[in-house]
Design a protein around this motif. Structure first.
Motif, PDB file in Angstrom:
ATOM      1  N   ALA A  45       0.885  -1.382   0.019  1.00 44.75           N
ATOM      2  CA  ALA A  45       0.226   0.081  -0.013  1.00 44.75           C
ATOM      3  C   ALA A  45       1.010   1.151  -0.055  1.00 44.75           C
ATOM      4  N   PRO A  46       0.648   2.290  -0.859  1.00 47.81           N
ATOM      5  CA  PRO A  46       1.545   3.404  -1.012  1.00 47.81           C
ATOM      6  C   PRO A  46       1.142   4.221   0.310  1.00 47.81           C
ATOM      7  N   THR A  47       2.120   5.040   0.694  1.00 47.78           N
ATOM      8  CA  THR A  47       1.973   6.022   1.647  1.00 47.78           C
ATOM      9  C   THR A  47       1.345   7.199   0.921  1.00 47.78           C
ATOM     10  N   ARG A  48       0.430   7.753   1.537  1.00 47.54           N
ATOM     11  CA  ARG A  48      -0.387   8.953   1.108  1.00 47.54           C
ATOM     12  C   ARG A  48      -0.406  10.118   1.967  1.00 47.54           C
ATOM     13  N   ILE A  49      -0.756  11.143   1.637  1.00 45.10           N
ATOM     14  CA  ILE A  49      -0.458  12.335   2.629  1.00 45.10           C
ATOM     15  C   ILE A  49      -2.030  12.856   2.744  1.00 45.10           C
ATOM     16  N   ALA A  50      -2.589  12.961   3.870  1.00 45.79           N
ATOM     17  CA  ALA A  50      -3.993  13.610   3.876  1.00 45.79           C
ATOM     18  C   ALA A  50      -3.857  15.249   4.374  1.00 45.79           C
ATOM     19  N   THR A  96      -5.120  17.875   6.207  1.00 52.11           N
ATOM     20  CA  THR A  96      -6.136  17.950   7.188  1.00 52.11           C
ATOM     21  C   THR A  96      -6.185  19.320   7.600  1.00 52.11           C
ATOM     22  N   THR A  97      -7.225  19.751   8.490  1.00 48.56           N
ATOM     23  CA  THR A  97      -7.147  21.019   8.758  1.00 48.56           C
ATOM     24  C   THR A  97      -6.449  21.199  10.034  1.00 48.56           C
ATOM     25  N   ALA A  98      -5.913  20.068  10.393  1.00 52.27           N
ATOM     26  CA  ALA A  98      -4.877  20.064  11.684  1.00 52.27           C
ATOM     27  C   ALA A  98      -3.319  19.651  11.201  1.00 52.27           C
ATOM     28  N   GLY A  99      -3.297  19.659   9.959  1.00 51.44           N
ATOM     29  CA  GLY A  99      -1.838  19.561   9.310  1.00 51.44           C
ATOM     30  C   GLY A  99      -1.667  18.355   8.435  1.00 51.44           C
ATOM     31  N   ASP A 100      -0.746  18.094   7.902  1.00 54.61           N
ATOM     32  CA  ASP A 100      -0.680  16.824   7.042  1.00 54.61           C
ATOM     33  C   ASP A 100      -0.314  15.646   7.850  1.00 54.61           C
ATOM     34  N   MET A 116      -3.078  15.212  20.015  1.00 58.14           N
ATOM     35  CA  MET A 116      -2.844  13.922  19.172  1.00 58.14           C
ATOM     36  C   MET A 116      -4.252  13.374  18.842  1.00 58.14           C
ATOM     37  N   ALA A 117      -5.454  13.385  19.734  1.00 57.14           N
ATOM     38  CA  ALA A 117      -6.825  13.058  19.380  1.00 57.14           C
ATOM     39  C   ALA A 117      -7.218  14.028  18.393  1.00 57.14           C
ATOM     40  N   ASP A 118      -7.063  15.281  18.650  1.00 55.51           N
ATOM     41  CA  ASP A 118      -7.795  16.398  17.768  1.00 55.51           C
ATOM     42  C   ASP A 118      -6.907  16.099  16.284  1.00 55.51           C
ATOM     43  N   ARG A 119      -6.006  15.884  16.091  1.00 55.77           N
ATOM     44  CA  ARG A 119      -5.174  15.602  14.728  1.00 55.77           C
ATOM     45  C   ARG A 119      -5.826  14.231  14.282  1.00 55.77           C
ATOM     46  N   THR A 120      -6.008  13.195  15.151  1.00 54.90           N
ATOM     47  CA  THR A 120      -6.709  11.725  14.674  1.00 54.90           C
ATOM     48  C   THR A 120      -8.091  12.187  14.155  1.00 54.90           C
ATOM     49  N   GLY A 121      -8.822  12.931  14.812  1.00 51.88           N
ATOM     50  CA  GLY A 121     -10.215  13.469  14.415  1.00 51.88           C
ATOM     51  C   GLY A 121     -10.126  14.098  13.080  1.00 51.88           C
ATOM     52  N   ALA A 122      -9.101  14.862  12.910  1.00 50.73           N
ATOM     53  CA  ALA A 122      -9.094  15.468  11.556  1.00 50.73           C
ATOM     54  C   ALA A 122      -8.738  14.583  10.382  1.00 50.73           C
ATOM     55  N   LEU A 123      -8.077  13.531  10.756  1.00 49.26           N
ATOM     56  CA  LEU A 123      -7.759  12.601   9.691  1.00 49.26           C
ATOM     57  C   LEU A 123      -9.059  11.901   9.531  1.00 49.26           C
ATOM     58  N   ILE A 124     -10.106  11.446  10.340  1.00 48.20           N
ATOM     59  CA  ILE A 124     -11.127  10.790  10.235  1.00 48.20           C
ATOM     60  C   ILE A 124     -12.305  11.709   9.213  1.00 48.20           C
TER      61      ILE A 124
END
Length: 297
Positions: A31-36, A38-42, A104-112
């Motif tokens: 699986a390739p590494t992708r960049i999301a 997000t509003t909280a950073g890449d 870190m949880a906020d960052r995870t939420g941004a990814l979701i």
């Protein structure tokens, strides 16, 4: 407190390893590494499989290459599995200081949000389980179910990591790290796990500054100083707590405390298994996750 280490010199274990699961060709390894963005950073991430989503949150000093490929692919047989790097690791941008479990949880939420995952099952291992709890408190609409693997509550009442075990987990010697992740009589499982990580191409580590930030964030969580951890009753989603009975980094008393602290939690302990029980006993743990994610659906 899972660790990412250089594992050169480890060879695959025999097929007698009780944690061995069938791994399809390709899967997460290709699986390739992708960049999301997000509003909280890449955030750097990878995904495999299709179906209901499962988001895996890695632990201290870990990259997304710390997940056993066979474990991820076993989950991906029926789910869309997303793995990613925590803040300041790999292609994931650091969070604005001070780093905390809640940040870190906020960052995870941004990814979701960015990946449009609909109320995924969130599986957090070790420090990742702390982040998963904070996510369920701070962003409850983003979490469908929680799987908390070898982790602690943030109330300030959890037993601390024994100092000798903590030092072993941070050792530059991979044999020492594996010795604290697996019980002494599970050498084959330890070697199998170590060898499985060598399959990832272009392996990388966690910067020293990020490790130090994670140390501080975990210490605050364990001391009950992170607001998201102080009241676990704010977590309303069904939760599966799991650990090995011989976890050297997280005494099982913490698992019982966590279960008692949550509204809707069940506990599964794996005998003769340690902090890395989820890979040692993958043939039992993956079906347990599967049953849990489909319960009452």
């Amino acid at each position: 407190m899972a660790a990412t280490v250089s594992l050169a010199g480890f060879a695959p274990a025999s097929t007698a390893d009780r944690g061995a699961v069938t791994q399809p060709a390709g899967g997460i390894l290709t699986a390739p590494t992708r960049i999301a963005h997000t509003t909280a950073g890449d955030i750097g991430y990878r995904e495999a499989g299709t179906g209901s989503p499962i988001l895996l949150i890695a632990g201290h000093n870990a990259t997304m290459d710390t997940w056993s490929p066979a474990f991820v692919d076993a989950l991906a047989a029926h789910h869309q599995v997303v793995v990613f790097d925590n803040a300041g690791v790999g292609a994931s941008a650091p969070v604005s200081p001070p780093t905390s479990i809640s940040a870190m949880a906020d960052r995870t939420g941004a990814l979701i949000n960015t990946l449009r995952l609909h109320r995924p099952t969130v599986l957090g291992w070790s420090m990742g389980g702390m982040v998963a709890q904070a996510l369920a408190v701070r962003h409850p609409a983003q979490v469908g179910r929680l799987v908390l693997a070898a982790t602690q509550a943030g109330t300030g009442a959890s037993l601390p990591v024994p100092p000798a075990a903590a030092a072993a987990a941070d050792s530059p010697d991979p044999a020492v790290v594996l010795s604290v992740l697996f019980p002494p009589d599970q050498l084959a499982a330890a070697r199998s796990y170590g060898a499985s990580l060598l399959q990832y191409p272009n392996r990388y580590g966690v910067p020293a500054a990020t490790r130090a930030d994670q140390d501080t964030a975990m210490a605050q969580w364990m001391a009950g100083q992170d607001p998201a951890g102080r009241d676990p009753r704010r977590i309303h989603v069904p939760t599966l707590i799991a650990d090995g009975t011989l976890d050297a980094l997280d005494p099982t008393a913490n698992d019982h405390l966590l279960q008692d602290s949550l509204r809707d939690a069940r506990l599964r302990l794996f005998p003769d298994a340690g902090h890395a029980f989820l890979f040692q006993d993958a043939t039992a743990f993956v079906p347990a996750i599967e049953a849990f994610t489909h319960h009452d659906r």
